[in-house]
Design a protein around this motif. Structure first.
Motif, PDB file in Angstrom:
ATOM      1  N   ALA A  25       0.832  -1.196   0.000  1.00 48.64           N
ATOM      2  CA  ALA A  25       0.000   0.000   0.000  1.00 48.64           C
ATOM      3  C   ALA A  25       0.870   1.250   0.000  1.00 48.64           C
ATOM      4  O   ALA A  25       0.583   2.222  -0.680  1.00 48.64           O
ATOM      5  CB  ALA A  25      -0.925   0.002   1.216  1.00 48.64           C
ATOM      6  N   GLY A  26       1.982   1.205   0.786  1.00 44.69           N
ATOM      7  CA  GLY A  26       2.870   2.366   0.818  1.00 44.69           C
ATOM      8  C   GLY A  26       3.499   2.627  -0.528  1.00 44.69           C
ATOM      9  O   GLY A  26       3.618   3.759  -0.969  1.00 44.69           O
ATOM     10  N   ALA A  27       3.940   1.532  -1.168  1.00 37.97           N
ATOM     11  CA  ALA A  27       4.565   1.700  -2.478  1.00 37.97           C
ATOM     12  C   ALA A  27       3.573   2.247  -3.496  1.00 37.97           C
ATOM     13  O   ALA A  27       3.906   3.093  -4.310  1.00 37.97           O
ATOM     14  CB  ALA A  27       5.127   0.358  -2.956  1.00 37.97           C
ATOM     15  N   THR A  49       2.065  -6.480  -6.028  1.00 37.56           N
ATOM     16  CA  THR A  49       1.859  -7.866  -6.474  1.00 37.56           C
ATOM     17  C   THR A  49       2.687  -8.837  -5.649  1.00 37.56           C
ATOM     18  O   THR A  49       2.206  -9.908  -5.246  1.00 37.56           O
ATOM     19  CB  THR A  49       2.236  -7.996  -7.962  1.00 37.56           C
ATOM     20  N   THR A  50       3.937  -8.470  -5.366  1.00 34.77           N
ATOM     21  CA  THR A  50       4.813  -9.326  -4.552  1.00 34.77           C
ATOM     22  C   THR A  50       4.250  -9.495  -3.148  1.00 34.77           C
ATOM     23  O   THR A  50       4.238 -10.596  -2.595  1.00 34.77           O
ATOM     24  CB  THR A  50       6.228  -8.713  -4.467  1.00 34.77           C
ATOM     25  N   ALA A  51       3.775  -8.396  -2.550  1.00 35.57           N
ATOM     26  CA  ALA A  51       3.213  -8.466  -1.205  1.00 35.57           C
ATOM     27  C   ALA A  51       1.982  -9.363  -1.175  1.00 35.57           C
ATOM     28  O   ALA A  51       1.767 -10.140  -0.244  1.00 35.57           O
ATOM     29  CB  ALA A  51       2.853  -7.060  -0.713  1.00 35.57           C
ATOM     30  N   ALA A  52       1.145  -9.270  -2.209  1.00 40.00           N
ATOM     31  CA  ALA A  52      -0.051 -10.107  -2.266  1.00 40.00           C
ATOM     32  C   ALA A  52       0.317 -11.579  -2.394  1.00 40.00           C
ATOM     33  O   ALA A  52      -0.305 -12.455  -1.783  1.00 40.00           O
ATOM     34  CB  ALA A  52      -0.924  -9.682  -3.453  1.00 40.00           C
ATOM     35  N   ALA A  53       1.348 -11.879  -3.178  1.00 37.16           N
ATOM     36  CA  ALA A  53       1.792 -13.269  -3.335  1.00 37.16           C
ATOM     37  C   ALA A  53       2.319 -13.825  -2.020  1.00 37.16           C
ATOM     38  O   ALA A  53       2.048 -14.974  -1.657  1.00 37.16           O
ATOM     39  CB  ALA A  53       2.867 -13.352  -4.415  1.00 37.16           C
TER      40      ALA A  53
END
Length: 381
Positions: free
Chosen positions: A149-151, A248-252
């Motif tokens: 979210a920050g990114a 996308t990486t955080a969600a994965a």
């Protein structure tokens, strides 16, 4: 204040002199004001459906519920999470840190809530101890917002800044054109006057050259403004792409952590491998803490599986037939999970461990066989 907890963790989980560092970082994380202090820490468990587990730790109650490594991973795992920070700073393996947290979380929270409820303020000794862990955790003690979210917010801001820059440059370019307009008018007037005088032809030529230079300079201003606007647009697009990739990486990572928190139990234990060792771990009545001799009890099974590729450890929990069946089964499951975490700490992978549904024994609760967890070895199919 935490000396006994540090000493116990160092001895039980082989943390050595890293135990104090881990407890400092954990206390700093739990009491961090930017994430709501102890109340915010409790909310992490509530959000994962583990609020009742965390609540049972308040005041250091004897009825504190255990927490498995998978549950710890679901709360603190993922890229940039507490587990990753503790592992990186301590230099220990992830399994060792996860197993230690299974003991430290209820112990430390119980120490911080002696009255069985979250205090409004914490003593100077606690905060002084926490301050020592803040520098180790570094940026992890920020606002607590998700990295993705920050990114994404940063990317959005970059887009806005780029658009503003482009508009500002465009406005300046427009101002430049208007700024040159009076000079163009003056040049035209001078041209008219010079035509009426001697040498008018030469003067006219000079005036025309001056006008051409003015127009050329105006075009250069507009050209530069367009280039700056294009560069700003490229920067905004790059920032947006980076933010999307981070999200996308955080969600994965979150999906992997959720999948890892689910345990599968077989209905029946497969036949043990002929000639392989077995182990029985006996627990105290109503308790899930591993007994002091559990390492020695499990050593033969651990050594055999680690020395024989293609083998697996099978864990079966047993419970008393009397009393509440659902509670008894849950107690047997939690005991089996504690044994499972010990095997993981010893280096077993997820594929090397099978969990069997709790079995009901015969006899009364005084029979230690009703309080056991068995571990056997099978040949992997």
């Amino acid at each position: 204040m935490f000396d006994l907890i540090i000493k116990e963790a160092a001895s039980r989980f082989g943390l050595g002199d890293k135990a104090g560092m881990i407890v400092q970082m954990l206390v700093a994380y739990m009491t961090n004001k930017d994430t709501g202090g102890l109340s915010g820490f409790m909310n992490l468990f509530k959000n994962k459906g583990l609020g009742d587990v965390a609540s049972s730790w308040l005041g250091g109650a004897a009825s504190a519920k255990p927490i498995s490594g998978d549950q710890i991973g679901s709360v603190f795992g993922g890229k940039g999470g507490l587990l990753e920070a503790l592992t990186a700073k301590s230099g220990l393996g992830g399994s060792a840190v996860s197993s230690a947290l299974g003991y430290l979380l209820p112990s430390v929270l119980g120490k911080l809530t002696p009255g069985g409820s979250i205090p409004t303020t914490l003593g100077s000794d606690v905060m002084g101890f926490a301050d020592q862990g803040k520098n180790l955790l570094g940026s992890l003690l920020g606002s607590g917002a998700a990295a993705a979210a920050g990114a994404a917010a940063m990317g959005t801001k970059a887009v806005g800044n780029a658009a503003g820059a482009a508009a500002d440059v465009g406005a300046k370019a427009g101002g430049g054109l208007l700024r040159w307009l009076p000079w163009l008018v003056a040049a035209a007037v001078a041209l008219y006057l010079l035509k009426s005088c001697t040498g008018a032809e030469d003067a006219t030529k000079k005036a025309a050259d001056a006008a051409k230079s003015t127009v050329a300079a105006t075009k250069e201003v507009a050209k530069d403004a367009t280039a700056v606007a294009a560069d700003a647009a490229k920067a905004a697009a790059a920032a947006t792409a980076t933010a999307a990739a981070t999200a996308t990486t955080a969600a994965a990572d979150a999906t992997k952590a959720a999948a890892a928190s689910v345990l599968t139990y077989l209905d029946k234990a497969p036949d043990a491998l002929a000639g392989s060792p077995t182990a029985k771990v006996y627990f105290d009545t109503g308790k899930t803490d591993l007994p002091a001799d559990s390492d020695a009890t499990l050593k033969a099974v651990i050594d055999f599986v680690k020395g024989n590729a293609g083998t697996k450890g099978v864990i079966s929990g047993f419970h008393d037939p009397t009393g509440d069946k659902a509670q008894n089964e849950e107690l047997a499951k939690n005991r089996a999970k504690m044994v499972r975490e010990r095997l993981r700490a010893a280096g077993f992978t997820e594929d090397q461990i099978l969990m069997i549904k709790p079995f009901q024994t015969t006899g009364s609760g005084d029979n230690k066989e009703a309080r056991r967890v068995e571990v056997s070895v099978i040949k992997a199919p």
